[in-house]
Structure formats: structure tokens, C-alpha cells
Write a protein that holds these residues in place. Structure first.
Motif, PDB file in Angstrom:
ATOM      1  N   CYS A  11       0.868  -1.341  -0.067  1.00  0.00           N
ATOM      2  CA  CYS A  11      -0.128  -0.261   0.095  1.00  0.00           C
ATOM      3  C   CYS A  11       0.624   1.233   0.175  1.00  0.00           C
ATOM      4  O   CYS A  11       0.791   2.365  -0.669  1.00  0.00           O
ATOM      5  N   LEU A  12       2.046   1.161   0.872  1.00  0.00           N
ATOM      6  CA  LEU A  12       3.001   2.143   0.786  1.00  0.00           C
ATOM      7  C   LEU A  12       3.409   2.706  -0.586  1.00  0.00           C
ATOM      8  O   LEU A  12       3.595   3.730  -0.912  1.00  0.00           O
ATOM      9  N   LEU A  13       3.937   1.579  -1.153  1.00  0.00           N
ATOM     10  CA  LEU A  13       4.617   1.741  -2.622  1.00  0.00           C
ATOM     11  C   LEU A  13       3.444   2.380  -3.569  1.00  0.00           C
ATOM     12  O   LEU A  13       3.804   3.152  -4.195  1.00  0.00           O
ATOM     13  N   PHE A  14       2.192   1.752  -3.440  1.00  0.00           N
ATOM     14  CA  PHE A  14       1.392   2.388  -4.361  1.00  0.00           C
ATOM     15  C   PHE A  14       0.926   3.743  -4.169  1.00  0.00           C
ATOM     16  O   PHE A  14       0.842   4.391  -5.176  1.00  0.00           O
ATOM     17  N   LEU A  15       0.811   4.205  -2.890  1.00  0.00           N
ATOM     18  CA  LEU A  15       0.611   5.754  -2.560  1.00  0.00           C
ATOM     19  C   LEU A  15       1.970   6.565  -3.103  1.00  0.00           C
ATOM     20  O   LEU A  15       1.659   7.801  -3.535  1.00  0.00           O
ATOM     21  N   TYR A  16       3.025   5.988  -2.877  1.00  0.00           N
ATOM     22  CA  TYR A  16       4.111   6.434  -3.433  1.00  0.00           C
ATOM     23  C   TYR A  16       4.058   6.944  -5.091  1.00  0.00           C
ATOM     24  O   TYR A  16       4.046   7.916  -5.573  1.00  0.00           O
ATOM     25  N   PHE A  17       3.523   5.654  -5.539  1.00  0.00           N
ATOM     26  CA  PHE A  17       3.169   5.627  -7.037  1.00  0.00           C
ATOM     27  C   PHE A  17       2.265   6.677  -7.545  1.00  0.00           C
ATOM     28  O   PHE A  17       2.515   7.562  -8.454  1.00  0.00           O
ATOM     29  N   LEU A  18       1.264   6.889  -6.534  1.00  0.00           N
ATOM     30  CA  LEU A  18       0.149   7.980  -6.954  1.00  0.00           C
ATOM     31  C   LEU A  18       0.803   9.158  -6.740  1.00  0.00           C
ATOM     32  O   LEU A  18       0.522  10.172  -7.378  1.00  0.00           O
ATOM     33  N   LEU A  19       1.344   9.379  -5.765  1.00  0.00           N
ATOM     34  CA  LEU A  19       1.891  10.878  -5.371  1.00  0.00           C
ATOM     35  C   LEU A  19       2.685  11.288  -6.334  1.00  0.00           C
ATOM     36  O   LEU A  19       2.693  12.652  -6.698  1.00  0.00           O
ATOM     37  N   TYR A  20       3.861  10.356  -6.795  1.00  0.00           N
ATOM     38  CA  TYR A  20       4.811  10.817  -7.984  1.00  0.00           C
ATOM     39  C   TYR A  20       4.162  11.102  -9.377  1.00  0.00           C
ATOM     40  O   TYR A  20       4.519  11.813  -9.870  1.00  0.00           O
ATOM     41  N   SER A  21       3.020  10.318  -9.530  1.00  0.00           N
ATOM     42  CA  SER A  21       2.226  10.637 -10.596  1.00  0.00           C
ATOM     43  C   SER A  21       1.306  11.829 -10.798  1.00  0.00           C
ATOM     44  O   SER A  21       1.400  12.565 -11.591  1.00  0.00           O
ATOM     45  N   ILE A  22       1.057  12.300  -9.405  1.00  0.00           N
ATOM     46  CA  ILE A  22       0.297  13.403  -9.489  1.00  0.00           C
ATOM     47  C   ILE A  22       1.100  14.580  -9.326  1.00  0.00           C
ATOM     48  O   ILE A  22       0.971  15.788  -9.977  1.00  0.00           O
ATOM     49  N   LEU A  23       2.454  14.479  -8.912  1.00  0.00           N
ATOM     50  CA  LEU A  23       3.438  15.514  -8.998  1.00  0.00           C
ATOM     51  C   LEU A  23       3.877  15.787 -10.408  1.00  0.00           C
ATOM     52  O   LEU A  23       4.307  16.975 -10.864  1.00  0.00           O
ATOM     53  N   GLY A  24       4.086  14.712 -11.408  1.00  0.00           N
ATOM     54  CA  GLY A  24       4.427  14.539 -12.648  1.00  0.00           C
ATOM     55  C   GLY A  24       3.552  15.265 -13.495  1.00  0.00           C
ATOM     56  O   GLY A  24       3.700  15.944 -14.638  1.00  0.00           O
ATOM     57  N   TRP A  25       2.161  15.145 -13.147  1.00  0.00           N
ATOM     58  CA  TRP A  25       0.907  15.658 -13.876  1.00  0.00           C
ATOM     59  C   TRP A  25       0.942  17.101 -13.949  1.00  0.00           C
ATOM     60  O   TRP A  25       0.877  17.881 -14.800  1.00  0.00           O
ATOM     61  N   ILE A  26       1.453  17.612 -12.346  1.00  0.00           N
ATOM     62  CA  ILE A  26       1.400  19.093 -12.032  1.00  0.00           C
ATOM     63  C   ILE A  26       2.596  19.693 -12.855  1.00  0.00           C
ATOM     64  O   ILE A  26       2.516  20.721 -13.694  1.00  0.00           O
ATOM     65  N   CYS A  27       3.647  18.909 -12.935  1.00  0.00           N
ATOM     66  CA  CYS A  27       4.805  19.524 -13.850  1.00  0.00           C
ATOM     67  C   CYS A  27       4.462  19.656 -15.103  1.00  0.00           C
ATOM     68  O   CYS A  27       4.783  20.719 -15.896  1.00  0.00           O
TER      69      CYS A  27
END
Length: 279
Positions: A11-27
């Protein structure tokens, strides 16, 4: 207890994945919106995340975190890992949907239009920033979440991601199918017009009276068929909201066989956006 800890880790890895996907979308969104001078919902999915950034971040963390004390190595290896992922993603999308969503062919030092040196350098800097600063911070924050919240958040976001993925893949398949249908309609219309011209030349040799008689017999049928084809084209060119979003998010989308149709659809999407803005 071991199973529970393993589930916590997943679950922690999945949340990392989501967080960095969101930050990538922002960039991506900020970068493209500045260039277009308007908001651009960048990304393959409809939601505010770019999975390719999430996968890239997880690959960089998994491979380069052990060598975080060697910044030059992290920078160079980060360039290689993320560029390889971008190239593979571009190839996969082209294979699945027959569409090239981004194209760097006009940039210097590019490879097959899927990757370019400028983006690779940016990815290298992002990899260094991720390993040295961002991941230690996010790790400290997410590590404080209780297990129940970790599981609940992962479950909810997973369902949202799967739903978004389903809608997006269906939209891409619809666009791909629509391009083929438009191409077929255009070819059929061209064949119909060519056949009409050929028949005209043949019938002129039959004499005026015979030609006029035959022309009257088939004129109505030809006209009706052409009207049907034009109506079909207009219906196919009418775009749904999700279709327009894809064209706006990837203005450099290309296709080997239907590029003229894609250009027309992108123009219609832009006209629709401008009309909506004026209201």
C-alpha cells in the motif's frame, strides 16, 4: 503479522506511485500551460496524474536510492532509466492504438520522435531531486500514516485509478476506430466520385439520348449515396468531450496513415474550445 506488514509495504508503494504521478501531472500541466498560455489538462488519463512519472519515480528510487551519495551517477542513470521508460511507453501506445501521442522529431538529438536530449536532461535533474530531497521527505510523511488509513487510502485510489484507466483506454480505442471509419468514408466517397467521372466518359460515347436516359436512372441513387457519406463524415467528425481532451492534451499527436484527419479533428477541438471560452 508478516502478511500484514507486506500489505502495509504494498500500500505504501502504491501511494508513492500515486503521489509521484500527481506531481508529474502538475509538472507537465504547468510546463504545457505556460507554453500554450492557457490551462492544459496534460496526461494520458483524465484524472490529475501521469502514471509514466509514477513508474519512472519508482524505478529511479528502487535502482538509484542505494547510490544516492553519488549525484553524478544518479543524474546519468536517472536520464537513462526515465528516457528508456518514455521510449517504451511511446512505442507501446503506438502499437496499441496506432497513434503517436507525442513527437519530438523536430527537436535536435531525438530518437524516433519518442525521446529527446532536452527532456532526458530534465528527467536526470528530476531524478537527482527525487533521490536527494523529495523521496526522503515524502517517505517521512507517508511513514507516519496508521495502517488502517494506509489500506483505506490505497483501496479507494486504486478503484479510482482503475475506473479512469478503463474510461481512457475506451476513449483511445474509440478515437482509433473513428480515424479508421473516417478514412474508409473518405476513400469510399473518392471512389464514388471517380466512378461517376469514369461512367460519364463512357456514356458520352453512347450518344446524348442514351446518356441522358441512363443518367436520370442513376442520378438519384448517386446523389443519395453521396449525401449519406457526407452525413456520416459529419457525424464522425463530431467529437465527444473526452475525445477533445485527448487532442488538446497531446497537440503533437501523429498518425502514419491518418495525419490529415487528426489535424482536422484537432482543429475542430480547438474551435470548440474557443467557442466555449467566448460564452
Amino acid at each position: 503479522m508478516i502478511r500484514l506488514e507486506m500489505m502495509d509495504y504494498i500500500c505504501l508503494l502504491f501511494l508513492y506511485f500515486l503521489l509521484y504521478s500527481i506531481l508529474g501531472w502538475i509538472c507537465e500541466t504547468v510546463y504545457c500551460s505556460i507554453g500554450k498560455r492557457r490551462f492544459v489538462n496534460r496526461g494520458f488519463l483524465n484524472g490529475p496524474l501521469c502514471p509514466v512519472y509514477g513508474f519512472g519515480a519508482m524505478a529511479v528510487i528502487g535502482l538509484l536510492l542505494p547510490v544516492a551519495n553519488y549525484p553524478i551517477l544518479v543524474f546519468v542513470a536517472g536520464m537513462a532509466v526515465t528516457s528508456g521508460l518514455e521510449y517504451f511507453t511511446g512505442y507501446l501506445l503506438e502499437t496499441l492504438f496506432g497513434l503517436k501521442l507525442w513527437d519530438y522529431s523536430k527537436r535536435r538529438f531525438q530518437l524516433h520522435g519518442r525521446i529527446c536530449l532536452r527532456n532526458s536532461l530534465l528527467f536526470g535533474m528530476l531524478s537527482l531531486f527525487l533521490v536527494k530531497f523529495l523521496h526522503p521527505l515524502t517517505g517521512a510523511l507517508l511513514g507516519k500514516l496508521p495502517a488502517w488509513l494506509l489500506h483505506a487510502a490505497a483501496a479507494v485510489f486504486l478503484l479510482c485509478l482503475l475506473a479512469d484507466l478503463f474510461v481512457t483506454v475506451r476513449t483511445m480505442l474509440q478515437i482509433s476506430g473513428k480515424l479508421k471509419q473516417i478514412q474508409q468514408a473518405l476513400e469510399e466517397l473518392g471512389e464514388r466520385n471517380a466512378a461517376g467521372i469514369q461512367q460519364l466518359g463512357e456514356r458520352l460515347n453512347e450518344g446524348v439520348e442514351a446518356f441522358c436516359e441512363r443518367q436520370r436512372e442513376r442520378q438519384a441513387d448517386v446523389r443519395e449515396r453521396i449525401v449519406e457519406l457526407n452525413a456520416r463524415l459529419n457525424e464522425l467528425l463530431t467529437q465527444k468531450r473526452l475525445h477533445r481532451r485527448i487532442f488538446q492534451a497531446f497537440p503533437n499527436m501523429r498518425s502514419k496513415r491518418q495525419q490529415d484527419i487528426i489535424d482536422r479533428l484537432k482543429l475542430l477541438a480547438e474551435q470548440k474550445r474557443r467557442k466555449k471560452k467566448k460564452r
